[in-house]
Design a protein around this motif. Sequence first.
Motif, PDB file in Angstrom:
ATOM      1  N   TYR A 104       0.834  -1.203   0.000  1.00 31.56           N
ATOM      2  CA  TYR A 104       0.000   0.000   0.000  1.00 31.56           C
ATOM      3  C   TYR A 104       0.872   1.257   0.000  1.00 31.56           C
ATOM      4  O   TYR A 104       0.651   2.180  -0.799  1.00 31.56           O
ATOM      5  N   LEU A 105       1.880   1.307   0.858  1.00 33.56           N
ATOM      6  CA  LEU A 105       2.739   2.483   0.943  1.00 33.56           C
ATOM      7  C   LEU A 105       3.512   2.702  -0.345  1.00 33.56           C
ATOM      8  O   LEU A 105       3.833   3.844  -0.704  1.00 33.56           O
ATOM      9  N   ARG A 106       3.788   1.636  -1.038  1.00 32.89           N
ATOM     10  CA  ARG A 106       4.564   1.720  -2.276  1.00 32.89           C
ATOM     11  C   ARG A 106       3.877   2.629  -3.308  1.00 32.89           C
ATOM     12  O   ARG A 106       4.538   3.258  -4.142  1.00 32.89           O
ATOM     13  N   GLN A 107       2.553   2.724  -3.242  1.00 36.88           N
ATOM     14  CA  GLN A 107       1.811   3.548  -4.202  1.00 36.88           C
ATOM     15  C   GLN A 107       2.118   5.040  -4.062  1.00 36.88           C
ATOM     16  O   GLN A 107       1.873   5.816  -4.980  1.00 36.88           O
ATOM     17  N   PHE A 108       2.654   5.458  -2.887  1.00 37.04           N
ATOM     18  CA  PHE A 108       2.849   6.877  -2.614  1.00 37.04           C
ATOM     19  C   PHE A 108       4.294   7.338  -2.829  1.00 37.04           C
ATOM     20  O   PHE A 108       4.623   8.488  -2.565  1.00 37.04           O
ATOM     21  N   ARG A 109       5.151   6.461  -3.324  1.00 41.92           N
ATOM     22  CA  ARG A 109       6.578   6.782  -3.316  1.00 41.92           C
ATOM     23  C   ARG A 109       6.953   7.878  -4.313  1.00 41.92           C
ATOM     24  O   ARG A 109       8.024   8.481  -4.187  1.00 41.92           O
ATOM     25  N   VAL A 110       6.112   8.157  -5.319  1.00 47.00           N
ATOM     26  CA  VAL A 110       6.395   9.262  -6.244  1.00 47.00           C
ATOM     27  C   VAL A 110       5.367  10.377  -6.072  1.00 47.00           C
ATOM     28  O   VAL A 110       5.168  11.181  -6.975  1.00 47.00           O
ATOM     29  N   HIS A 111       4.734  10.427  -4.915  1.00 42.91           N
ATOM     30  CA  HIS A 111       3.713  11.447  -4.669  1.00 42.91           C
ATOM     31  C   HIS A 111       4.354  12.835  -4.735  1.00 42.91           C
ATOM     32  O   HIS A 111       5.459  13.041  -4.236  1.00 42.91           O
ATOM     33  N   GLU A 162      15.388  -4.343   4.651  1.00 45.54           N
ATOM     34  CA  GLU A 162      15.791  -4.525   3.255  1.00 45.54           C
ATOM     35  C   GLU A 162      14.600  -4.423   2.314  1.00 45.54           C
ATOM     36  O   GLU A 162      14.665  -3.772   1.263  1.00 45.54           O
ATOM     37  N   ARG A 163      13.471  -5.042   2.712  1.00 43.23           N
ATOM     38  CA  ARG A 163      12.301  -5.007   1.830  1.00 43.23           C
ATOM     39  C   ARG A 163      11.755  -3.587   1.711  1.00 43.23           C
ATOM     40  O   ARG A 163      11.431  -3.135   0.608  1.00 43.23           O
ATOM     41  N   TYR A 164      11.667  -2.872   2.839  1.00 42.61           N
ATOM     42  CA  TYR A 164      11.119  -1.516   2.788  1.00 42.61           C
ATOM     43  C   TYR A 164      12.030  -0.592   1.976  1.00 42.61           C
ATOM     44  O   TYR A 164      11.550   0.235   1.217  1.00 42.61           O
ATOM     45  N   LEU A 193       5.750  16.830  -0.666  1.00 41.45           N
ATOM     46  CA  LEU A 193       6.957  16.586   0.119  1.00 41.45           C
ATOM     47  C   LEU A 193       6.621  15.981   1.479  1.00 41.45           C
ATOM     48  O   LEU A 193       7.350  15.128   1.987  1.00 41.45           O
ATOM     49  N   ALA A 194       5.501  16.415   2.074  1.00 41.55           N
ATOM     50  CA  ALA A 194       5.104  15.894   3.384  1.00 41.55           C
ATOM     51  C   ALA A 194       4.835  14.397   3.323  1.00 41.55           C
ATOM     52  O   ALA A 194       5.189  13.640   4.240  1.00 41.55           O
ATOM     53  N   VAL A 195       4.198  13.927   2.250  1.00 40.55           N
ATOM     54  CA  VAL A 195       3.897  12.502   2.091  1.00 40.55           C
ATOM     55  C   VAL A 195       5.188  11.699   1.964  1.00 40.55           C
ATOM     56  O   VAL A 195       5.387  10.672   2.624  1.00 40.55           O
ATOM     57  N   ARG A 196       6.083  12.178   1.109  1.00 42.43           N
ATOM     58  CA  ARG A 196       7.342  11.452   0.912  1.00 42.43           C
ATOM     59  C   ARG A 196       8.213  11.482   2.163  1.00 42.43           C
ATOM     60  O   ARG A 196       8.957  10.543   2.452  1.00 42.43           O
ATOM     61  N   ALA A 197       8.122  12.583   2.929  1.00 44.72           N
ATOM     62  CA  ALA A 197       8.889  12.657   4.178  1.00 44.72           C
ATOM     63  C   ALA A 197       8.400  11.615   5.176  1.00 44.72           C
ATOM     64  O   ALA A 197       9.189  11.026   5.923  1.00 44.72           O
ATOM     65  N   ARG A 198       7.075  11.390   5.222  1.00 41.62           N
ATOM     66  CA  ARG A 198       6.533  10.321   6.077  1.00 41.62           C
ATOM     67  C   ARG A 198       7.102   8.968   5.678  1.00 41.62           C
ATOM     68  O   ARG A 198       7.503   8.170   6.523  1.00 41.62           O
ATOM     69  N   LEU A 245      11.826   6.776  -3.833  1.00 41.66           N
ATOM     70  CA  LEU A 245      11.290   8.083  -3.462  1.00 41.66           C
ATOM     71  C   LEU A 245      11.871   9.183  -4.350  1.00 41.66           C
ATOM     72  O   LEU A 245      13.086   9.239  -4.566  1.00 41.66           O
ATOM     73  N   THR A 246      11.007  10.049  -4.834  1.00 42.92           N
ATOM     74  CA  THR A 246      11.462  11.204  -5.604  1.00 42.92           C
ATOM     75  C   THR A 246      12.247  12.122  -4.670  1.00 42.92           C
ATOM     76  O   THR A 246      11.731  12.580  -3.652  1.00 42.92           O
ATOM     77  N   PRO A 247      13.512  12.427  -4.978  1.00 47.29           N
ATOM     78  CA  PRO A 247      14.367  13.088  -3.985  1.00 47.29           C
ATOM     79  C   PRO A 247      14.179  14.585  -3.829  1.00 47.29           C
ATOM     80  O   PRO A 247      14.635  15.148  -2.844  1.00 47.29           O
ATOM     81  N   GLY A 248      13.514  15.276  -4.746  1.00 48.40           N
ATOM     82  CA  GLY A 248      13.492  16.731  -4.724  1.00 48.40           C
ATOM     83  C   GLY A 248      13.116  17.333  -3.381  1.00 48.40           C
ATOM     84  O   GLY A 248      11.979  17.228  -2.930  1.00 48.40           O
ATOM     85  N   GLY A 249      14.077  17.977  -2.720  1.00 51.99           N
ATOM     86  CA  GLY A 249      13.833  18.641  -1.441  1.00 51.99           C
ATOM     87  C   GLY A 249      13.634  17.708  -0.265  1.00 51.99           C
ATOM     88  O   GLY A 249      13.288  18.164   0.825  1.00 51.99           O
ATOM     89  N   LEU A 250      13.854  16.401  -0.438  1.00 48.98           N
ATOM     90  CA  LEU A 250      13.530  15.422   0.599  1.00 48.98           C
ATOM     91  C   LEU A 250      14.756  15.040   1.421  1.00 48.98           C
ATOM     92  O   LEU A 250      15.802  14.688   0.864  1.00 48.98           O
TER      93      LEU A 250
END
Length: 1002
Positions: free
Chosen positions: A738-745, A764-766, A748-753, A774-779
Amino acid sequence: MDPAVIGARLASSAVAPLVKKLFVAEGPGAGLVDRPVRISSLVSFRGEKRTLTDKDLRKLAAKLVERAMAGTGPGERPIPADEAEPLTDALARSLSALGDLAMDDVQAVRFGHRVLAKDLHYKAELPDAHLSLNASRLYRSLLDTACLHILHFFTQRSTFVARTLVEQSGQLAELITKIDILIERLPSQSAQDAAFERRYADYMVKKHGTLTIVGIDLSHAEAAWPLDAAYLSLEAVSQDDERPLGLDGAPPTALPADRALSGHERVLLRGVAGSGKTTLVQWLAVSAARQEPPRGLEQLIGRVPFVLPLRTIARQDALPSPARFLAAVHSPLDAAQPSGWADRVLTAGRGLMLIDGIDEIPERDRERTRAWLADLLIAYPGNLWLVTSRPSAVADDWLAAQDFSEFALSPMSRDDMTAFIDRWHDAARQTCRTEDEHLALGAYQSALHTAVRTKQDLSRLATNPLMCGLICALHRARRGYLPPGRKALYDAALSMLLTRRDTERHVYAPGDIQLDEEPQIQLLQRLAYYLIRNGEAELDRDRAEAIVAEALPSVPAAQALGDARRILNHLLLRSGLLREPSVGTVEFVHRTFQDYLGAKAAVEAWDVGLLVSHADDTQWEDVFRMSVAHARPRERVELLTKLMDRGSAHPAVRARLHLLATACLEHAADLDPHVRDQVKRRADELIPPRSASAARDLANVGPLVLQLLPGPEGLSDAEAEACVITASVVGTDAAIPYLRQFRVHPSLAVRARLASGWQRFDTERYFTEVISHLTPGGLYFVAESLEHLRMLQDTGPRPLLLLRGSFTEHELRTTLDPGPLTHLRIDDNVMLSDLGCLRHLTRLRVLTLTKCVGVKDLLPLADLALTTLDLASRHNYGYYANLARLTSLDHLRLIDREIIPAARPLPQLSRLTITSYRRDLTLGWVAACFPGLRHLHVEAQKPDARAVDLAPLRPLRHLETVTLRGVHAVRDDELPGVAIQPLPLPRRRVGIPAEPADGVAP
């Protein structure tokens, strides 16, 4: 901490200058020696470099004696006046023996101050032999204190010593710091108070210094396991919704639960049943009583712990005043305490108030409890307070008016489970009597690790210490077999505790009367249901006997043991579920068992109306869930239907009751599909969650909620973030897809979580499925261990990093890759003191320090081209040396208490952000410190902050903008030509900064 050293009551400011005179002044490059130096060659009263005469040496000793005498209690001299001279002679002779030692400085530091003091004592030929007992004790204490500072002087004088003996050098500095804190905090006491405190501290260590390891309580001696060995520090998350130290979009910061008091005077700690709240109270009490707090908890130095379980003290007509604290908890030392002692402790601000179990008292008593707390806080400011409760027992702001910070205990992570299982089995090995038992236990331990790692339902159950201990016990008792589900686990645990343990250990001889499992459960559930109905956690023994007597006609099998008194004794001695916390009172060993058995009684009595009407009471939530588990399919339909109907009819409790119905589904394997669909439809009204607190409440439903959470499409940024919080807190590997769906959201707040959540999952799996995409911009990518950091850097580049936890200076120096790193945040690191470990980060431009209490000097950063420095954490050290040396800084964030002396300004600084936690914010110091300032940003964290006067900013000729968040100006026209922009405070959060890579100010 060394009592002998403390006994002299000499702060480092009084001792260090005198000790320094014993040795020759350092010449250029003195600290660059690359070998040990003989102590006798360093003293200033021997040889060609002699600067101190024998007369001077005696004067120095006399000053030490004089300062020690001045620190004693009011009107109490430690020795008669005529003994001061002989004592001074003895101390001078011992210090003079430094010139005769064959020992070098490295050896002295390695051996420690006690060995050095002992050597000087013998070299001086036992100079205290003719002193009285009290004078001899004071002499030894003074000599120990002097030797401690002598060794510390060696580590400061020689970089070779400090480098060779890193651990010893750190311990010396830490011990001196703790002694200084203790002397500052501990007032001069009467001998009577001091003697009683020593006795009381010893009592508290013995009373609270052991834990009962669930399932291995074969005897009292075997059940009592040292707290030091059994204690496992879990994590706590701040619930204060404090804003991040950068831009919005940051998750809460988790920290060890035992450090929740670090930087806070008042803490309300929430945790579910069995999560370790009471164990934490024990650990804090013992740490304070021993005066040996770990690094980061120096607040406990000099504190006197008072453990006040509300289930005990709230049963009395009036809640206790300080004079009655010990009597209220039935302490045997009550009569021995000096008159007014507790009042003097609290008036001096030395109390550690540990108030356990708001949830364990009836709701009708909670308001008077809050009033009692408020009165104590007014009467006795400056003490430390920890109050514990189940999560929803009291409102979020229940103690907000009293300035309490709120934390919530997190579920056990996989690493926590692993550590707990290992510690449980280590404790259990003490009960093994044969080598075969040892071997079998090792096999069970390995098998349980595998089961918890691979079986989702099991890992979800083992998320708190109580359940994890119960699982360990059942796994051992059933020789490696575990039943599925929570109800099955409880049933198996009751069977083990009530019958199998005694039977398999041959407790009963042939012909002994035994009470089977079912009659014991019938009696116990009546006691449990009485407590639940009456909102109590314990009951008088007379009432307990009366309940058993009333039940006996319905439980004839129990009558063979005798009357109600004998049967209750049997339950107390043999069931493992009841105990007597004090003479004349009875309680269950844990609330979880009480709720489980009480729910069974409620279902058998079919008190469905009572269950539904109390379902919104936190004391009844688990009772209702277990009632659904005990009920038959048709009974479940009625329970859940009436629960939903009540929720629909009462908007104030609708969300809670509908979520409770959803949480009950995991206990209702057999349920009418129509009712199940109704429950899920009502849950849909609460999903997606729209706030962090709603997200955490939703996570209490368990893994079932993962099937109900929507994907990222169509969600607002706030809703997406809340969904990520819910899935992360559920914390099973089933949440990863489920969390994998948000990795390119895009938020910035979502990716920071997501970036900070991997400690709850298989590392290792996570990392493979979430972090690495994760999209790195500003993260800021978060690392909480060396394994995390290496994974991040091996798959880099990672220009923005957040390191959370106690990375050592060596690890920072050798592991951080200087190539790509431009932004670094170091969070909650009590090990860090020397920022020289960051010198190699030549591309670093933005540095944030949060909860780094050991960092005091910024000089090592002078070689870096930092443009932004963020020190705006109220949990950092109060003042930084050499800030003015950071001449490349363009943007500085700090707390208003950290005022830089005007004599050392930063003229080049153009942007300043000030965070204030005080009602009165003054800006008179800003113009002198930052004459070139162009942009000022002020954030007032107090909701009742008073208007700020901008007139002192007039000398700032280049000032262009002033932004005010959460505070207004006294007058908006004080600064002609300057743009004044008032802004409201944004939604408050705690967490990592989400500052863009270019370092633009918020």
